[in-house]
Design an enzyme around this catalytic site. Structure first.
Site, PDB file in Angstrom:
ATOM      1  CB  SER A 177       3.115  -3.174   5.543  1.00  0.00           C
ATOM      2  OG  SER A 177       2.392  -2.298   4.726  1.00  0.00           O
ATOM      3  CG  ASP A 403       1.753  -7.096  -1.319  1.00  0.00           C
ATOM      4  OD1 ASP A 403       0.724  -6.396  -1.488  1.00  0.00           O
ATOM      5  OD2 ASP A 403       2.594  -6.849  -0.448  1.00  0.00           O
ATOM      6  CG  HIS A 439       0.253  -5.879   2.158  1.00  0.00           C
ATOM      7  ND1 HIS A 439       1.496  -5.548   1.684  1.00  0.00           N
ATOM      8  CD2 HIS A 439      -0.012  -5.018   3.171  1.00  0.00           C
ATOM      9  CE1 HIS A 439       1.956  -4.513   2.376  1.00  0.00           C
ATOM     10  NE2 HIS A 439       1.062  -4.178   3.276  1.00  0.00           N
TER      11      HIS A 439
END
Ligand SMILES: *[C@@H]1O[C@H](CO)[C@@H](O)[C@H](O)[C@H]1NC(C)=O
Ligand SMILES: *[C@@H]1O[C@H](CO)[C@@H](O)[C@H](O)[C@H]1NC(C)=O
Ligand SMILES: *[C@@H]1O[C@H](CO)[C@@H](O)[C@H](O)[C@H]1NC(C)=O
Ligand SMILES: *[C@@H]1O[C@H](CO)[C@@H](O)[C@H](O)[C@H]1NC(C)=O
Ligand SMILES: *[C@@H]1O[C@H](CO)[C@@H](O)[C@H](O)[C@H]1NC(C)=O
Length: 528
Positions: A177, A403, A439
């Site tokens: 991320s 995601d 994610h």
């Protein structure tokens, strides 16, 4: 034990051009006192070891900042390597998540480092980003974007030298991320500070991604469509059901979202009954508006003219994070979501700004303004990573195809741009799309197992990863291991082998890059 005695402030004297050390603390910590988590990279082991916790606070004189770099130096089991761990969301690092990853690194013998970039650990930027309405704290943003990353490497490596009397033999970066974004920032801006970089779900197209994150809410507001969460969940589940088997194996994972786009149309579900909607507690049917929201979500943000601004999350990714509605009063309304901080703090520059009912044009204009103002500071999409290549650095990225927040297509897009400049890209950069992974974690698929071990083998022994692995829970309840293939290869199941649960029935095969990606990588086809 001699090393434990050296864990005192007098051992260390880090210096940094442009930086001034304000304080330095050092003390021995027993790893068993640190919260550990097996869900992080690298995988945790249960060894009980201790480390020297060296915490350096420094400022860039004249910039009124105060940045904390925390470095953990194994006392007994140093493996002669250095590993920096990235942050997440609005945090550069030094969070519970980075502590867990650092604990795992310590168990494996790494000296490890994290920085807070001077921003603390707030979940949104409001405490620092607008020192007054109308203004953005550029120095703090710069620390978050770039400079803290070079600083922490210089400081951390200096502490290693002072403690062990030698430089690390090899240095690595690992993050997902924002941490993945930081890894690609390093590959582009500071290409010789790490020998190997592992970046997951990188937020490299920050401004476009911000627009993609606002798009579902914007689309709902523009059309007055506010579906129940259960409708969107049913549509996402149906996409998995329709597209799961396109790779020849029914395992609960969509491995080819592009092919799925041609096979699945949410409109065909309109009128389908959901027997027990969690929001209404009863039976409802899937509405036309829910189908339209799902299509717009997976299609991605578009301008008034219909030009693409960016990708949406891949088809099959969950809808209810970004297309969230609140139906608690019986009438569904839009909710605030992750994307709006871009507009609020960086375009309106006013914490009191709310997103209510922007016209399509006003939304696109604000996005364009965000792009003009912040692209050079916060987007890390420079495909020229020749300096990384020259330095002998290796780069691995991965991205969950489910995601729901950061479009996986964006990372493919970046890889394609690099591949266009470097025909030999495969010799120093490989990208692994991960079916079913959400994610960084979550979703039906699991994160890649041991990419850090694989990049070590690539850097130190020249053994490039020709595949990776993930574990996932099959719909039949068993845990299975599956290969992940470096893009643009894909995993192929040899049906004659007879059992898709067997790892060696799978291999990575070449495929032509999907037309959708190769034709869309030209910048000119994008709005802005
Ligand atoms: C390391 O030291 C700093 C400064 O004293 C402290 O804030 C931090 O919690 C320590 N970390 C651990 C894991 O003990
Ligand atoms: C420096 O930052 C502090 C808050 O961290 C603030 O109170 C002070 O006004 C700032 N000084 C300048 C010169 O900006
Ligand atoms: C949903 O709306 C209700 C009623 O306005 C409100 O009380 C509640 O806080 C909202 N929930 C969320 C998650 O926004
Ligand atoms: C948004 O605008 C539409 C009409 O353009 C209106 O029906 C709706 O009530 C507005 N919603 C809000 C939250 O202001
Ligand atoms: C992955 O699954 C296999 C079984 O397929 C198991 O042996 C292995 O321990 C698992 N690895 C992790 C890290 O969970």
């Amino acid at each position: 034990m001699a090393l434990a005695a050296s864990c005192v402030p007098e051992t260390f004297a880090p210096t940094l051009f442009g930086g001034l050390v304000l304080s330095l603390e050092a003390s021995v910590v027993d790893l068993s006192t640190v919260a550990n988590s097996a869900s992080t990279q690298p995988s945790a082991s249960s060894e009980d070891v201790s480390f020297c916790n060296v915490t350096v606070t420094y400022t860039h004189p004249g910039q009124n900042d105060s940045i904390i770099v925390e470095t953990w130096l194994p006392v007994d089991n140093w493996n002669e390597r250095f590993l920096a761990v990235g942050g997440g969301g609005w945090n550069a690092g030094r969070t519970a998540g980075t502590s867990a990853a650092m604990a795992a690194a310590i168990a494996d013998g790494y000296a490890t480092v994290t920085t807070d970039a001077g921003l603390g650990s707030y979940s949104d930027p409001s405490p620092w980003v607008n020192p007054s309405p109308g203004n953005v704290n550029m120095q703090y943003l710069q620390n978050f974007a770039t400079s803290s990353l070079n600083d922490e490497a210089i400081i951390g490596k200096s502490l290693v030298r002072s403690f062990y009397g030698s430089d690390p033999a090899y240095s690595y970066w690992s993050g997902c991320s924002t941490g993945g974004r930081q890894g690609l920032t390093i590959a582009q801006r500071y290409p010789d500070i790490y020998d190997g970089i592992v970046s997951g779900a990188p937020v490299i197209y920050w401004t476009r991604m911000g627009m993609a994150n606002t798009w579902p809410q914007q689309f709902m507001n523009m059309h007055g469509y506010y579906p129940y969460g259960c409708e969107l969940e049913a549509i996402a589940a149906a996409a998995v059901e329709v597209c799961d088997g396109l790779d020849g194996v029914v395992d609960g994972l969509i491995s080819d979202p592009d092919a799925c786009l041609d096979s699945f149309n949410p409109q065909e579900l309109v009128g389908t009954t959901i027997s027990n909607c969690s929001q209404t507690g009863g039976e409802i049917t899937i509405s036309e508006s829910a189908a339209k929201v799902a299509s717009a979500f997976w299609d991605g943000p578009r301008t008034v003219k219909g030009d693409r601004v960016w990708y949406g999350p891949s088809i099959g990714a969950g809808l209810t994070l970004l297309a969230a509605t609140n139906c608690s009063t019986g009438v569904c309304v839009a909710t605030e979501n992750l994307g709006w901080p871009l507009f609020r703090y960086f375009v309106a520059k006013d914490a009191s700004w709310v997103s209510n009912n922007l016209s399509h044009e006003a939304w696109a204009d604000m996005g364009h303004s965000a792009f003009q103002q912040w692209q050079s500071i916060m987007d890390f999409d420079d495909p020229d990573i020749s300096r990384l290549q020259r330095a002998g650095g290796k780069l691995l990225t991965y991205h969950g195809l489910a995601d729901p927040m950061i479009p996986a297509k964006g990372t493919e897009h970046y890889y394609e741009l690099v591949a266009r400049e470097f025909p030999d890209v495969h010799d120093f950069y490989r990208h692994f799309p991960v079916p079913g992974l959400g994610h960084c974690s979550g979703g039906a698929g699991g994160p890649p197992l041991g990419l850090l071990t694989q990049i070590r083998a690539w850097v130190e022994e020249g053994t490039a990863p020709d595949h990776a692995k993930m574990n996932f829970t099959h719909p039949d309840g068993t845990t299975q291991t599956r290969i992940l293939c470096p893009y643009p290869q894909k995993a192929f199941y040899n049906g004659r082998c007879g059992n898709a649960a067997k790892l060696d029935c799978w291999s990575c095969v070449n495929r032509n890059a999907p037309a959708r990606t190769s034709s869309s990588t030209s910048r000119n086809q994008w709005s802005f």
